[in-house]
Write a protein that holds these residues in place. Structure first.
Motif, PDB file in Angstrom:
ATOM      1  N   GLY A 209       0.600  -1.465  -0.368  1.00 39.16           N
ATOM      2  CA  GLY A 209      -0.005   0.238  -0.471  1.00 39.16           C
ATOM      3  C   GLY A 209       0.936   1.428   0.034  1.00 39.16           C
ATOM      4  O   GLY A 209       0.231   1.997   0.234  1.00 39.16           O
ATOM      5  N   SER A 355       1.514   4.633  -8.105  1.00 39.17           N
ATOM      6  CA  SER A 355       0.320   5.127  -7.041  1.00 39.17           C
ATOM      7  C   SER A 355       0.157   7.067  -7.704  1.00 39.17           C
ATOM      8  O   SER A 355       1.486   7.149  -8.981  1.00 39.17           O
ATOM      9  CB  SER A 355       1.254   5.912  -6.002  1.00 39.17           C
ATOM     10  OG  SER A 355       2.554   6.773  -6.033  1.00 39.17           O
ATOM     11  N   LEU A 362      -6.530   6.257  -1.396  1.00 42.07           N
ATOM     12  CA  LEU A 362      -6.046   5.222  -2.399  1.00 42.07           C
ATOM     13  C   LEU A 362      -7.373   5.485  -3.433  1.00 42.07           C
ATOM     14  O   LEU A 362      -7.938   5.252  -4.290  1.00 42.07           O
ATOM     15  CB  LEU A 362      -6.340   3.841  -2.389  1.00 42.07           C
ATOM     16  CG  LEU A 362      -4.962   3.562  -1.014  1.00 42.07           C
ATOM     17  CD1 LEU A 362      -4.698   2.279  -0.947  1.00 42.07           C
ATOM     18  CD2 LEU A 362      -3.304   3.511  -2.349  1.00 42.07           C
ATOM     19  N   HIS A 382      -3.145  -1.508  -4.958  1.00 40.31           N
ATOM     20  CA  HIS A 382      -2.208  -1.359  -3.829  1.00 40.31           C
ATOM     21  C   HIS A 382      -1.202  -2.980  -3.371  1.00 40.31           C
ATOM     22  O   HIS A 382      -0.828  -2.457  -2.627  1.00 40.31           O
ATOM     23  CB  HIS A 382      -2.996  -0.396  -2.825  1.00 40.31           C
ATOM     24  CG  HIS A 382      -3.913  -1.439  -2.141  1.00 40.31           C
ATOM     25  ND1 HIS A 382      -4.241  -2.803  -1.724  1.00 40.31           N
ATOM     26  CD2 HIS A 382      -5.593  -1.561  -2.662  1.00 40.31           C
ATOM     27  CE1 HIS A 382      -5.034  -3.054  -1.234  1.00 40.31           C
ATOM     28  NE2 HIS A 382      -5.977  -2.318  -2.179  1.00 40.31           N
TER      29      HIS A 382
END
Ligand code: PMP
Length: 416
Positions: A209, A355, A362, A382
């Motif tokens: 993540g 990302s 997210l 993620h």
């Protein structure tokens, strides 16, 4: 109240309903749909070929997760399957190991520069847990030091995935340092002087993540020195990146030498196998530690691994993964920029982590991946992605094209 949840396709819905009746969580662990995009992501796979797979409702995906890493040559690789089939005809699960056991250990010792011996299991966690036992046996010490936020499998000593089912005593001897912060390593070593059995790291930091972070200049070399001067065993967890960055192990890319290294994912193109290798000094301790399992000597995965590792070298797969990874990440960065979005592709291109820069949650990433999944590209929202040898330029370009539409869709609003 109206139900706005996405409708699962028929077979997926039926199968998941059956699964929750008889399986805790329906699908558990990191494979749970709740860990990707529930209602959108495929839940059950039907078949796979090359860099594509189909779910039970016949939906097709270009696969950028490669089964969380094991598929390095592409799904259903003919050469690996042929060797596995041949071995299967002769036998797989015997009272004894087969000749493949010795051949594979010889191969690893021959191709990994510091390796003097090899041991085998099924999963990455088996090898990490075994390596830690070896370090404790060798040093007569208890403590294990690892990177804050690292995942080293399901062993109780490393409670990264939450405390459920474990007790505080499981990890009283586990301590964390900050990645790329030599002071935090020195501090811990000073504080627990004479008590540390092992320092375990991954070759670069790939937390779940969050962006991946490469090692700072000299960081891993400093850990190597600290281990040497304090009698600590240096364990490399190369389970995720191993053989994707260098066919002789990722430490060769970052220029350091561990004492023991653990491999799993890319070793046998999806056949269940893990391995650890180590230096001579730890061979006796390794032979004393009792670790085994009903299928740990099975011959088929070892035959598959021998072929897989040879293909990796013969076909210069590492270079291909890097080239395809670069093509993908550059393509995604350019496509995102067209709509005023900035993305960060971190980690080595063969295992990129995408990302949105300066996003605090997210949501946009989820929306982006949702659109891509609905249009036949499986990007995990993620977790780092895995390029495999079956990805060709045309597959990458097809994915970038779909991603371009997805960026356009998510550019203006952060979806709820
Ligand atoms: N270490 C690392 C770095 C991993 O990525 C994983 C698996 N994701 C493991 C250990 C555990 O491997 P396994 O799931 O095969 O037990």
């Amino acid at each position: 109240m109206e139900d706005h949840r996405p409708q699962l396709p028929k077979k997926t819905q039926e199968l998941f309903e059956r699964a929750v009746q008889v399986i805790p969580g329906g699908i558990y662990g990191h494979n749970s749909p709740a860990n990707t995009i529930p209602g959108i992501a495929p839940y059950f796979a039907e078949r796979a070929e090359g860099c594509r797979y189909w779910d039970v409702d016949g939906r097709e995906y270009i696969d950028f997760l490669s089964s969380y890493g094991p598929i390095v040559l592409g799904h259903n690789n003919k050469e690996v399957n042929a060797t596995a089939d041949e071995q299967r005809k002769a036998g797989d699960c015997f009272n004894h190991p087969s000749e493949r056991f010795v051949e594979l250990a010889e191969y690893l010792v021959g191709s990994i520069d510091f390796a003097d011996w090899a041991i085998f299991g099924k999963n990455g966690s088996d090898m990490v847990n075994w390596a830690i036992k070896i370090a404790r046996e060798y040093t007569g010490r208890k403590k294990v030091i690892y990177i804050d936020g690292a995942y080293h499998g399901s062993g109780n000593w490393c409670p990264t995935r939450g405390p459920s089912g474990s007790i505080a005593e499981d990890h009283v001897h586990s301590h964390t340092f900050l990645w790329n912060d030599v002071h935090s390593v020195h501090d811990l070593v000073k504080r627990h002087k004479g008590q540390i059995a092992a320092i375990i790291t991954t070759p670069y930091h790939h937390p779940g993540g969050a962006d991946s972070v490469l090692p700072a200049e000299g960081f891993l070399q400093e850990i190597e020195n600290v281990c040497k001067s304090n009698g600590v065993v240096f364990i490399l967890d190369d389970i995720r990146a191993g053989f994707r960055l260098h066919h002789g192990g990722s430490h060769q890319v970052f220029n350091f030498t561990p004492d023991i290294s653990c491999y799993c994912k890319a070793i046998a193109n999806g056949y269940p196998l893990s391995a650890a290798v180590g230096r001579d000094e730890f061979k006796q301790a390794a032979s004393k530690v009792f670790m085994t399992g009903s299928y740990w000597f099975s011959a088929v995965p070892m035959a598959a691994a021998l072929t897989c590792l040879q293909i990796l070298k013969r076909d210069k797969v590492v270079e291909h993964l890097q080239a395809m990874g670069k093509r993908l990440t550059h393509g995604l960065e350019n496509a995102a920029a067209k709509y005023g979005l900035q993305v960060n592709c971190s980690g080595p291109p063969a295992l990129p982590y995408l990302s949105f820069i300066e996003e605090t949650n997210l949501m946009r990433m989820q929306a982006f991946c949702r659109y891509c999944m609905e249009n036949g590209v499986f990007f995990h929202p993620h977790h780092n992605w895995f390029i495999n040898a079956a990805h060709q330029e045309s597959d990458i370009d097809e994915a970038i094209n779909i991603a371009d539409h997805a960026f356009k869709k998510v550019a203006n609003k952060v979806p709820a």
